[in-house]
Design a protein around this motif. Sequence first.
Motif, PDB file in Angstrom:
ATOM      1  N   MET A 142      42.800  33.385  41.379  1.00 40.58           N
ATOM      2  CA  MET A 142      41.635  32.257  40.571  1.00 40.58           C
ATOM      3  C   MET A 142      43.323  32.134  39.969  1.00 40.58           C
ATOM      4  O   MET A 142      43.897  33.110  39.683  1.00 40.58           O
ATOM      5  N   VAL A 143      43.374  30.946  39.279  1.00 41.70           N
ATOM      6  CA  VAL A 143      44.813  30.732  38.880  1.00 41.70           C
ATOM      7  C   VAL A 143      44.170  30.236  36.694  1.00 41.70           C
ATOM      8  O   VAL A 143      43.529  29.716  37.445  1.00 41.70           O
ATOM      9  N   PHE A 144      44.724  31.019  36.398  1.00 41.92           N
ATOM     10  CA  PHE A 144      44.177  30.198  34.945  1.00 41.92           C
ATOM     11  C   PHE A 144      45.648  28.976  33.955  1.00 41.92           C
ATOM     12  O   PHE A 144      46.429  29.877  34.752  1.00 41.92           O
ATOM     13  N   LEU A 145      45.759  28.056  34.217  1.00 41.42           N
ATOM     14  CA  LEU A 145      45.970  27.258  33.523  1.00 41.42           C
ATOM     15  C   LEU A 145      46.160  27.618  31.880  1.00 41.42           C
ATOM     16  O   LEU A 145      47.461  26.487  31.530  1.00 41.42           O
ATOM     17  N   THR A 146      45.697  28.128  31.425  1.00 37.66           N
ATOM     18  CA  THR A 146      45.627  27.860  29.667  1.00 37.66           C
ATOM     19  C   THR A 146      45.766  29.086  29.661  1.00 37.66           C
ATOM     20  O   THR A 146      45.842  30.116  30.587  1.00 37.66           O
ATOM     21  N   VAL A 147      46.885  29.494  28.985  1.00 39.78           N
ATOM     22  CA  VAL A 147      47.269  30.774  27.959  1.00 39.78           C
ATOM     23  C   VAL A 147      46.674  31.764  27.743  1.00 39.78           C
ATOM     24  O   VAL A 147      46.655  33.106  27.966  1.00 39.78           O
ATOM     25  N   ALA A 148      45.503  31.334  27.213  1.00 40.86           N
ATOM     26  CA  ALA A 148      44.193  31.602  26.417  1.00 40.86           C
ATOM     27  C   ALA A 148      43.673  32.713  27.332  1.00 40.86           C
ATOM     28  O   ALA A 148      43.395  34.314  27.100  1.00 40.86           O
ATOM     29  N   TRP A 199      44.426  34.549  30.252  1.00 38.34           N
ATOM     30  CA  TRP A 199      45.557  35.374  30.459  1.00 38.34           C
ATOM     31  C   TRP A 199      44.695  36.817  29.575  1.00 38.34           C
ATOM     32  O   TRP A 199      45.282  37.581  30.107  1.00 38.34           O
ATOM     33  N   ILE A 200      44.708  36.856  28.531  1.00 41.12           N
ATOM     34  CA  ILE A 200      43.973  37.611  27.744  1.00 41.12           C
ATOM     35  C   ILE A 200      42.596  38.255  28.796  1.00 41.12           C
ATOM     36  O   ILE A 200      42.354  40.272  28.956  1.00 41.12           O
ATOM     37  N   ARG A 201      41.906  37.866  29.610  1.00 41.80           N
ATOM     38  CA  ARG A 201      40.889  38.063  29.893  1.00 41.80           C
ATOM     39  C   ARG A 201      40.990  38.676  31.593  1.00 41.80           C
ATOM     40  O   ARG A 201      40.546  39.631  32.130  1.00 41.80           O
ATOM     41  N   ALA A 202      42.219  38.346  31.826  1.00 44.04           N
ATOM     42  CA  ALA A 202      42.681  38.851  33.269  1.00 44.04           C
ATOM     43  C   ALA A 202      43.228  40.679  33.502  1.00 44.04           C
ATOM     44  O   ALA A 202      42.832  41.562  32.428  1.00 44.04           O
ATOM     45  N   ARG A 203      42.034  41.045  34.550  1.00 44.63           N
ATOM     46  CA  ARG A 203      42.095  42.451  34.641  1.00 44.63           C
ATOM     47  C   ARG A 203      43.437  43.331  34.620  1.00 44.63           C
ATOM     48  O   ARG A 203      43.171  44.335  34.960  1.00 44.63           O
ATOM     49  N   GLY A 204      44.375  42.742  34.544  1.00 43.18           N
ATOM     50  CA  GLY A 204      45.505  43.544  35.070  1.00 43.18           C
ATOM     51  C   GLY A 204      46.419  43.721  35.918  1.00 43.18           C
ATOM     52  O   GLY A 204      45.490  42.953  37.070  1.00 43.18           O
ATOM     53  N   PRO A 205      47.209  44.615  36.077  1.00 46.60           N
ATOM     54  CA  PRO A 205      48.142  44.589  37.803  1.00 46.60           C
ATOM     55  C   PRO A 205      47.381  44.946  38.775  1.00 46.60           C
ATOM     56  O   PRO A 205      46.819  43.804  39.640  1.00 46.60           O
ATOM     57  N   ASP A 206      46.606  46.017  39.093  1.00 44.50           N
ATOM     58  CA  ASP A 206      46.012  46.732  39.791  1.00 44.50           C
ATOM     59  C   ASP A 206      45.235  47.305  39.866  1.00 44.50           C
ATOM     60  O   ASP A 206      45.366  48.339  39.222  1.00 44.50           O
ATOM     61  N   GLU A 207      44.003  47.937  40.236  1.00 44.00           N
ATOM     62  CA  GLU A 207      42.710  47.889  40.417  1.00 44.00           C
ATOM     63  C   GLU A 207      43.000  50.206  40.394  1.00 44.00           C
ATOM     64  O   GLU A 207      42.907  50.793  39.727  1.00 44.00           O
ATOM     65  N   PHE A 208      44.224  50.399  40.900  1.00 43.75           N
ATOM     66  CA  PHE A 208      45.144  51.721  41.558  1.00 43.75           C
ATOM     67  C   PHE A 208      45.618  51.888  39.945  1.00 43.75           C
ATOM     68  O   PHE A 208      44.985  53.189  39.251  1.00 43.75           O
TER      69      PHE A 208
END
Lengths: 178, 158
Positions: free
Chosen positions: B1-7, B9-18
């Motif tokens: 999924m590609v976020f085009l809106t900066v806002a 990014w807050i909901r992104a799940r972080g770097p990597d599950e591990f």
Amino acid sequence: MSAAKRVQQWATFARTWHIFDCKWQDPYQSAEVIKKYLMGLHKPIYHSMNDCGDVVVCINSREIALRGNDWRQRAYFHHTGYPGGATWTLAWEVHNKDPTMIIKKAVYKAMRGNLQRRHTMQRLLIYPGEEIPEDIIQNVSNQIRQLRLVPTRLDHISEEEVKKFPKVMDYPQDYVLK
Amino acid sequence: MVFLTVANWIRARGPDEFWRKRRIFRLAAHYTGRRRNCYSVAVRNVHRALAYATKARKLKKEDMKVLWDTRITAACEQHNITAFSLREGLGRADIMLDRKSLSDLAAWEPKTFHCLAAVAKEKLNLDNFIDGTDKKEPTGINLNLKDVMLEAWLKEKK
């Protein structure tokens, strides 16, 4: 640790033995004072995890004074754990049974209920009269001040002193004294 | 999924599950049993622990305040002054010491504390201030033993 410091440490954490005369004292108010010495709340090094409490020896616990009609009205609750095992004993009955019980329960109740409470209670020694075992009285080095003045009864004052006491007037010859 | 809106990014799940889980496991390392081994259990306990830690930052300060007050009261009693009148006297004499310093002085520098109590007493005396807060007479130098029946008895033992 140098020798002087070591002695200072012993002196700081040594247990002091206090004596408290319960004669004519309210046990519930005295309990607040006794608690202070038992828990070490009277020392500037106090901490709840710090074993700095002292020993308190209570004497004359038979002579305590309860407020108002507490002797007849105050009830001590006990439950055996079985159904119908609840009993309410009046203060005078408890006192007749064991003259040290009321002061003991008062101090126990004055302290917060935690694991330390029963160990702190071990440091409280109560005697119904003035007679204390010799090995206990020889440790005592301080006396806790009583909260109330113990009044002197007229029949305990010697007759000479009563006669010497200044009078305002003499009773007339025909005055009937009850 | 590609976020085009900066806002977003807050909901992104972080770097990597591990690495995301590892961050939680590091905080749960000192727990026992499933609380340190299973992520779903560990994350709940870590969140709870962090919430406690947040609350405790305030509680710790309150607890220390109560402890200092207890110690100051104990030290004041030895010098026959109430904690209230000590504070009042020191305040009037422009000696701005907080609870922590006072209780430290009481434990480690008893003679200094004795002087402070004397200063407070003298200042209140000069100001004609009467402490009506506490009528309970503390024990100390003014201890009057004349009414105590055991006085003679204790004397002969010493």
